[in-house]
Scaffold this active site. Structure first.
Site, PDB file in Angstrom:
ATOM      1  N   ALA A  14       0.837  -1.198   0.000  1.00 42.40           N
ATOM      2  CA  ALA A  14       0.000   0.000   0.000  1.00 42.40           C
ATOM      3  C   ALA A  14       0.871   1.247   0.000  1.00 42.40           C
ATOM      4  O   ALA A  14       1.908   1.301   0.669  1.00 42.40           O
ATOM      5  CB  ALA A  14      -0.912   0.006   1.217  1.00 42.40           C
TER       6      ALA A  14
ATOM      7  N   GLY B  93       0.781  -5.433   0.844  1.00 37.47           N
ATOM      8  CA  GLY B  93      -0.335  -5.635  -0.064  1.00 37.47           C
ATOM      9  C   GLY B  93       0.063  -6.311  -1.353  1.00 37.47           C
ATOM     10  O   GLY B  93      -0.761  -6.961  -2.006  1.00 37.47           O
TER      11      GLY B  93
ATOM     12  N   GLU C 217       4.086  -5.267   7.654  1.00 37.14           N
ATOM     13  CA  GLU C 217       3.150  -4.331   8.290  1.00 37.14           C
ATOM     14  C   GLU C 217       3.362  -4.190   9.798  1.00 37.14           C
ATOM     15  O   GLU C 217       3.139  -3.115  10.363  1.00 37.14           O
ATOM     16  CB  GLU C 217       1.701  -4.767   8.024  1.00 37.14           C
ATOM     17  CG  GLU C 217       1.185  -4.433   6.639  1.00 37.14           C
ATOM     18  CD  GLU C 217       1.465  -5.542   5.640  1.00 37.14           C
ATOM     19  OE1 GLU C 217       0.818  -5.570   4.579  1.00 37.14           O
ATOM     20  OE2 GLU C 217       2.350  -6.392   5.908  1.00 37.14           O
TER      21      GLU C 217
ATOM     22  N   GLU D  46      -0.066  -9.880  -0.528  1.00 33.78           N
ATOM     23  CA  GLU D  46      -1.480 -10.226  -0.368  1.00 33.78           C
ATOM     24  C   GLU D  46      -2.171 -10.367  -1.724  1.00 33.78           C
ATOM     25  O   GLU D  46      -3.036 -11.235  -1.903  1.00 33.78           O
ATOM     26  CB  GLU D  46      -2.176  -9.180   0.500  1.00 33.78           C
ATOM     27  CG  GLU D  46      -1.721  -9.261   1.955  1.00 33.78           C
ATOM     28  CD  GLU D  46      -2.237  -8.109   2.808  1.00 33.78           C
ATOM     29  OE1 GLU D  46      -2.986  -8.382   3.759  1.00 33.78           O
ATOM     30  OE2 GLU D  46      -1.877  -6.947   2.530  1.00 33.78           O
TER      31      GLU D  46
END
Length: 256
Positions: free
Chosen positions: A63, A107, A130, A110
């Site tokens: 992100a 992300g 994270e 992910e």
């Protein structure tokens, strides 16, 4: 555009295109990803998708901290307002291949985890850092990673936030194959073409049974499998598949 989307020969190519930000995901990328994936899902002539990143350094660095974190803070308590993507909210039974051309962090990993098949370039690295930001992976990492690799290894990656290289990702079963960078897209395209030649309803049925079955007991999963098989055995593609096998010819499938 932060995301490129094109379709060719029944294959959709979805490319994260923010090279200057290591293809990090910002709110606009999420919106464009939703649009592209929805179009792919609804296009009967498009059977397989390949997700990759621009350049040779980054698949996706995660992100975009400067834009996406404030965006998520604005949605606090209403996370369902995020655009639906592979990571959360979009139901998609067509197969998706991740072609990981570089780092896949946060992300980015992910997104890789939400794809069905994963091919990595030799320089790829995978991690969920994270926790070092005071967060946890919020796009499926805590749920998909322990389902994809041994739980102890998933805990190590989630708790420490340190990345692993492509060879380690292959060793623990996170990716299907590791190839040289110049063979990444050709290999992913070859896999996509092979999938596109198979009976599409059967491929989608296999994916749905596999994914939905992981959330069920064995008996429930077997019942789901039986229902999907009962639907497929009456399809035109099943008739064509059996006939082409007996007649020793290549089948022609129509997704019906």
């Amino acid at each position: 555009m932060p995301l490129q989307y094109e379709k060719k020969d029944k294959i959709a190519f979805i490319t994260l295109n923010r090279r200057e930000a290591f293809n990090a995901i910002d709110p606009t990328t999420l919106e464009e990803m939703n649009t592209a994936l929805t179009d792919f899902r609804d296009d009967d002539n498009c059977l397989v998708a390949i997700v990759t990143g621009t350049g040779e350094k980054a698949f996706c660095a995660g992100a975009d901290i400067k834009t996406t974190i404030p965006f998520l803070r604005d949605l606090r308590g209403e996370w369902w307002r995020q655009p639906a993507t592979l990571m959360r909210g979009l139901e998609l039974w067509k197969p998706v291949i991740a072609a990981v051309n570089g780092i896949a962090l946060g992300g980015g990993l992910e997104l890789v985890l939400s794809c069905d098949l994963r091919i990595a370039a030799q320089n790829a690295r995978f991690g969920v850092p994270e926790v070092k930001l005071g967060l946890i992976p919020g796009w499926g990492g805590t749920q998909r990673l322990p389902r994809a690799i041994p739980s102890a290894k998933a805990a190590e990656m989630l708790f420490f936030g340190d990345p692993i290289d492509a060879d380690e990702a292959y060793r623990i079963g996170l990716v299907n194959r590791v190839v040289p960078q110049d063979q990444l897209i050709p290999t992913a395209t070859e896999w996509a073409q092979k999938l596109a030649e198979l009976p599409p309803l059967a491929v989608r049925g296999a994916k749905e049974a596999m994914i939905r079955g992981t959330e069920m007991s064995l008996d429930e999963g077997l019942l789901l499998e039986a229902k999907i098989e009962d639907f497929l055995v009456k399809s035109e593609d099943c008739v064509e598949g059996c006939n082409s096998f007996v007649e020793k010819r290549k089948g022609v499938f129509k997704g019906r």
